[in-house]
Structures are given as C-alpha cells and as structure tokens.
Design an enzyme around this catalytic site. Structure first.
Site, PDB file in Angstrom:
ATOM      1  N   ASP A 103       0.864  -1.186   0.000  1.00 25.27           N
ATOM      2  CA  ASP A 103       0.000   0.000   0.000  1.00 25.27           C
ATOM      3  C   ASP A 103       0.897   1.232   0.000  1.00 25.27           C
ATOM      4  OD1 ASP A 103      -1.766   2.103   0.546  1.00 25.27           O
ATOM      5  OD2 ASP A 103      -3.050   0.830   1.794  1.00 25.27           O
ATOM      6  N   ASP A 139       4.147  -0.682  -8.481  1.00 26.35           N
ATOM      7  CA  ASP A 139       3.778   0.116  -9.649  1.00 26.35           C
ATOM      8  C   ASP A 139       3.747   1.602  -9.308  1.00 26.35           C
ATOM      9  OD1 ASP A 139       1.426  -0.494  -7.993  1.00 26.35           O
ATOM     10  OD2 ASP A 139       0.389   0.783  -9.449  1.00 26.35           O
TER      11      ASP A 139
END
Length: 311
Positions: A103, A139
């Site tokens: 996260d 990402d």
C-alpha cells in the site's frame, strides 16, 4: 499453516517449532490471495516461508489455496508484517523479505503509515542474515523512490534497481496493473551492516485484571473516544450487559499490533473481576493492560474500590 502468536510458548519460535524442520527462512509481507506464495513455495521446497497479511479474507483464500495444492513449507500470520518480523523471526535468521505491491499511502498525511521507512530498514537489519535482502516490486513510482531514499538514509544496505523478476509480475495486483498498462519498479536491498539498537520481542503478560469491592454497577457509560495507553490508544466500542456481568468490546492499537478484544466485569469468589476475557485468545500486552486499567478507573468513578490490581 496458521500461526497464532498467543499460543506460542516462546517468542520468537525456532524454525523447527514453527515448521517442523530447519531451513532457509523467507518472509513475505502482504501475500494477498497467496498465488505468488504458492508458486514460490513450489519452486523452492527447501525454503521455509512465513507470510504476513492484514486482510482476513485474503488469509482465508491463501490458506485454502495452499491446502488445495498440498503445500507444506508455508506458515501464515494474520496481522502486520513488522509484528511478525519482530516476534516470529529470530535475530540474524532471515534470508529474504519479499514485498510485492505494498500500500503506497499516497496522501502526504498518511505517509507515516508506509512500511518501507528508515526505521523499518534499521529493524529489519537485526533479523536478516549477513547478505540477506529485501525485494520490492511496485507500480507506484513515488513510493519506490521514497523507499530507495529511506534505505539509503539508514546506511545499512546496498541498493540495486533491477527489472522485476517475472514471477513477481504474476501476483493478483501485478496482473491487474499489467492489464491497465502500468509500469513496474523493482529493487533489491542487500544488508551490508546491522543497526546496533536491540529490537527485543514485544513483552507479553500472563494476566491483566483487577479485583474490586462493591456491587456490579447498574449504569456504566463509556465514551467511544480514544484513551491513551502505553504505546498506543484504546477505544471502548460497545458495552453489553449479560446474566453474569458487563462485557466491553474494546479496540486496542499499539505499535505493529491491532486487537479487538472483550473485557468483562463479573462477580467472582473474591469480589468483582474486571479484566480480559479469554475469548479469542488475545495477546496480553502493555497496551491491553492499559485498556483494562482505563476500564478500572471508570469503575472507580462509579464507586467501586480496587482491592487487587494486576494491570
């Protein structure tokens, strides 16, 4: 396959006690649905893989996957990665940590919640073997750069930016982001030195309760507001009255550990008992003792007298 720290007599446990044998220990933080974990375990049957995941639904899916595929060299912990690292991994025993698509907590006010900060890298160095490493795939470029800077700041790692291994791009999120056309970033953080500050396991206790003199209160109001406890906060979420006494659903947040537990106030042979219910096998930590202490203070305010205090 599921590790319940409250039932372990020793923190951290030996690999032989946790896995039934010795071997090279690997920690995966945030294993999601377990597809990468299963692939890794089958590719390296000699490895002992410990996975940590905060999502109960993901833990269940991953657990079913490993049972279905007959994989035996993996153990899962439902909770935060730093807690598993601190309490389930002996110092100097960990060969590798794998963090796939963590996260990123992109909002600036939330960045303190990011896993890969300097403090984490320092503490990790006490658990890694010499030359052990952490593999990060993400990402999120900003978080990637942030992690590189935090590791460099610690001065304890050699950092190499590489192309992500193909296996790391077959996770649930990698497949989703690949379809969306996103770019991926990968780095290897290899331990070259160790932080000198000890990082002992979380202290835990046998009991957290008090005995009070007086009658079970007919009325007790507990504000649903954070109460400061050692190392965190507690919130009394809900109070219910049963035939035997009062029951208080309580949320406790400490460093790397969050628990929802049941506190109870009931009659006993020695007076009124106020303490932790054994329902759910909670960990009795300093924070949990603090939550019981806060409840006892509320009982004192309605006229009860403490005669024994083990909080």
């Amino acid at each position: 396959m599921l590790v319940r720290p409250a039932l372990l007599p020793l923190w951290p446990p030996r690999s032989a006690d946790l896995f039934g044998r010795e071997g090279l220990l690997v920690l995966e933080v945030g294993f999601g649905d377990g597809r990468f974990t299963a692939e890794l375990a089958k590719a390296h049957p000699e490895w002992l893989i410990l996975g940590a995941e905060v999502s109960a639904a993901s833990v269940l899916r991953a657990y079913r996957r490993l049972r279905r595929e007959g994989i035996g060299n993996v153990r899962f912990y439902h909770g935060q990665g730093p807690f598993a690292l601190r309490n389930l991994v002996p110092p100097g025993s960990l060969r590798r940590v794998i963090v796939n698509f963590p996260d990123p907590w992109p909002k600036k006010r939330h960045q303190r919640k990011r896993l890969l900060q300097e403090g984490f890298f320092r503490r990790l160095s006490t658990r890694l073997v010499e030359g052990g490493d952490l593999l990060l795939t993400t990402d999120h470029e900003e978080y990637f750069r942030f992690a590189l800077e935090e590791a460099e700041r610690s001065g304890l790692y050699r950092v190499e930016v590489k192309e992500p291994p193909e296996a790391h791009l077959r996770t649930k999120y990698a497949l989703k982001w690949k379809e969306a056309g996103r770019a991926f970033f990968h780095a290897v953080f290899t331990k070259v030195a160790e932080d000198p500050t000890p990082w002992p396991p979380t202290r835990r206790y046998e009991v957290a309760h008090a005995l009070l003199r007086g009658e079970l209160p007919k009325e007790l109001t507990l504000a649903q507001a954070p109460v400061a406890i050692p190392g965190g906060v507690a919130v009394f979420l809900e109070l219910a009255r049963g035939e035997e006494g009062l029951y208080v659903l309580t949320h406790v947040e400490e460093e790397d550990l969050t628990q929802d537990l049941l506190l109870e106030v009931r009659r006993s042979a020695h007076g009124l008992y106020a303490g932790v219910s054994r329902f759910g096998s909670p960990l009795i930590t300093e924070g949990v003792k603090g939550a019981v202490r806060a409840l006892v203070r509320e009982l004192e305010r309605v006229g009860l007298e403490v005669v024994q205090d083990h909080t």
